[in-house]
Enzyme design. Structure first.
Site, PDB file in Angstrom:
ATOM      1  N   THR A  15     -41.323  52.512  66.185  1.00  0.00           N
ATOM      2  CA  THR A  15     -39.984  51.818  65.448  1.00  0.00           C
ATOM      3  C   THR A  15     -40.463  50.736  65.165  1.00  0.00           C
ATOM      4  O   THR A  15     -41.297  50.264  66.062  1.00  0.00           O
ATOM      5  CB  THR A  15     -39.154  52.917  65.880  1.00  0.00           C
ATOM      6  OG1 THR A  15     -37.834  52.534  64.871  1.00  0.00           O
ATOM      7  CG2 THR A  15     -38.532  52.430  67.272  1.00  0.00           C
ATOM      8  N   LYS A  47     -31.507  54.540  64.344  1.00  0.00           N
ATOM      9  CA  LYS A  47     -31.724  54.145  65.598  1.00  0.00           C
ATOM     10  C   LYS A  47     -31.013  53.877  66.684  1.00  0.00           C
ATOM     11  O   LYS A  47     -31.401  52.947  67.592  1.00  0.00           O
ATOM     12  CB  LYS A  47     -33.341  53.816  65.672  1.00  0.00           C
ATOM     13  CG  LYS A  47     -34.300  55.302  65.069  1.00  0.00           C
ATOM     14  CD  LYS A  47     -35.740  54.588  64.673  1.00  0.00           C
ATOM     15  CE  LYS A  47     -36.396  55.369  63.548  1.00  0.00           C
ATOM     16  NZ  LYS A  47     -37.672  54.602  63.326  1.00  0.00           N
ATOM     17  N   GLY A  59     -30.195  50.607  71.096  1.00  0.00           N
ATOM     18  CA  GLY A  59     -30.962  51.042  70.176  1.00  0.00           C
ATOM     19  C   GLY A  59     -32.210  51.775  70.823  1.00  0.00           C
ATOM     20  O   GLY A  59     -32.060  50.731  72.241  1.00  0.00           O
ATOM     21  N   SER A 138     -42.964  49.457  68.632  1.00  0.00           N
ATOM     22  CA  SER A 138     -44.511  48.977  68.129  1.00  0.00           C
ATOM     23  C   SER A 138     -44.344  48.024  67.400  1.00  0.00           C
ATOM     24  O   SER A 138     -45.293  47.712  67.122  1.00  0.00           O
ATOM     25  CB  SER A 138     -45.603  50.097  67.288  1.00  0.00           C
ATOM     26  OG  SER A 138     -44.638  51.114  65.967  1.00  0.00           O
ATOM     27  N   CYS A 173     -46.518  46.208  60.656  1.00  0.00           N
ATOM     28  CA  CYS A 173     -46.474  47.858  61.511  1.00  0.00           C
ATOM     29  C   CYS A 173     -46.527  48.412  61.186  1.00  0.00           C
ATOM     30  O   CYS A 173     -45.632  49.341  59.666  1.00  0.00           O
ATOM     31  CB  CYS A 173     -45.605  47.886  61.866  1.00  0.00           C
ATOM     32  SG  CYS A 173     -45.252  49.136  63.331  1.00  0.00           S
ATOM     33  N   THR A 176     -42.882  51.611  60.791  1.00  0.00           N
ATOM     34  CA  THR A 176     -42.052  50.699  61.098  1.00  0.00           C
ATOM     35  C   THR A 176     -41.660  50.082  59.846  1.00  0.00           C
ATOM     36  O   THR A 176     -42.389  50.416  58.839  1.00  0.00           O
ATOM     37  CB  THR A 176     -41.785  49.211  61.382  1.00  0.00           C
ATOM     38  OG1 THR A 176     -41.927  49.492  62.861  1.00  0.00           O
ATOM     39  CG2 THR A 176     -40.191  49.069  61.255  1.00  0.00           C
TER      40      THR A 176
END
Length: 185
Positions: A15, A47, A59, A138, A173, A176
Site C-alpha cells: 500500500t 486504510k 493510516g 511500498s 508502485c 498501489t
C-alpha cells in the site's frame, strides 16, 4: 510480508499511506488496493480512519488482520490516555514490542493530529518526522518524495499535496492504485 534481512522493519509490499501537516491543517490518505502475492484482490479498501472524537487520524500498511488488531489497540490507548497522541503511541509501541502475540504482527501505522505526526512500528519505534510528512508502505518513498517537493515548491494545501503525491505513487508502485481515500483535520 517477509522480514527484510537488511534491517528490522518488515518489507511492506501492500500500500501507500501519506500524511502531511501544512498551514494548520492535517491530511492523511491512502490508496485502496489490497494485494495478495502478485494478485490484486480488492481495489477500494479504506486504510485511513478518524479516531478519538475525530481528533486523531490513523493510516496503516501491512497485513490487514494485523493492522486492524493494532488499530483497535491504538484506539484503546488513545481512550485511556485522553487522546494524547505521543503517550498513546509510546504505550502501543511498548506493548507491540513486548507482547508475545503482538510482536508477531506485521504492519506499520501513521498517526496524526492537526499538529503532530508519528510513525509507529513493531520494533518499538515512534518517530516524529522533521518536516511533518509521514509515508509508509511500498509506495511510501515515492509519495514522500513527491510530497516534499510539492510542500517546498508549491502553495498546495495539505490535502492537495496528499492527493497528488498518492497519484504519483500509484503510477509508480505496482502495489498501489489511484482509488484514494483522504481524511482531514
Amino acid at each position: 510480508m517477509q522480514k527484510n534481512k537488511s534491517n528490522f522493519y518488515p518489507e511492506v509490499r501492500s500500500t501507500t499511506v501519506l500524511g502531511v501537516i501544512k498551514g494548520g491543517k492535517a491530511a492523511l490518505g491512502a490508496d485502496g488496493q489490497v494485494s495478495f502475492n502478485n494478485t490484486v484482490m480488492k481495489h477500494g479498501t479504506r486504510k485511513v480512519r478518524k479516531l478519538y472524537h475525530d481528533k486523531v487520524m490513523v493510516g496503516f500498511a501491512g497485513a490487514t488482520a494485523d493492522a486492524f488488531t493494532l488499530l483497535q489497540r491504538f484506539e484503546e490507548k488513545l481512550e485511556s490516555h485522553s487522546g494524547k497522541l505521543y503517550r498513546a503511541s509510546i504505550e502501543l509501541a511498548k506493548e507491540w514490542r513486548t507482547d508475545r502475540y503482538l510482536r508477531r504482527l506485521e504492519a506499520m501505522m501513521a498517526v496524526m493530529t492537526k499538529s503532530e505526526v508519528l510513525l509507529i512500528s513493531g520494533t518499538g519505534d515512534v518517530i516524529e518526522p522533521d518536516d511533518q510528512i509521514v509515508a509508509i508502505g511500498s509506495g511510501g518513498p515515492y509519495a514522500l518524495s513527491a510530497a516534499r517537493a510539492l510542500q517546498a515548491h508549491t502553495d498546495m494545501t495539505a490535502k492537495e499535496i496528499v492527493e497528488e503525491s498518492l497519484k504519483i505513487a500509484g503510477d509508480i508502485c505496482i502495489y498501489t492504485n489511484n482509488k484514494i481515500t483522504i481524511e482531514e483535520l
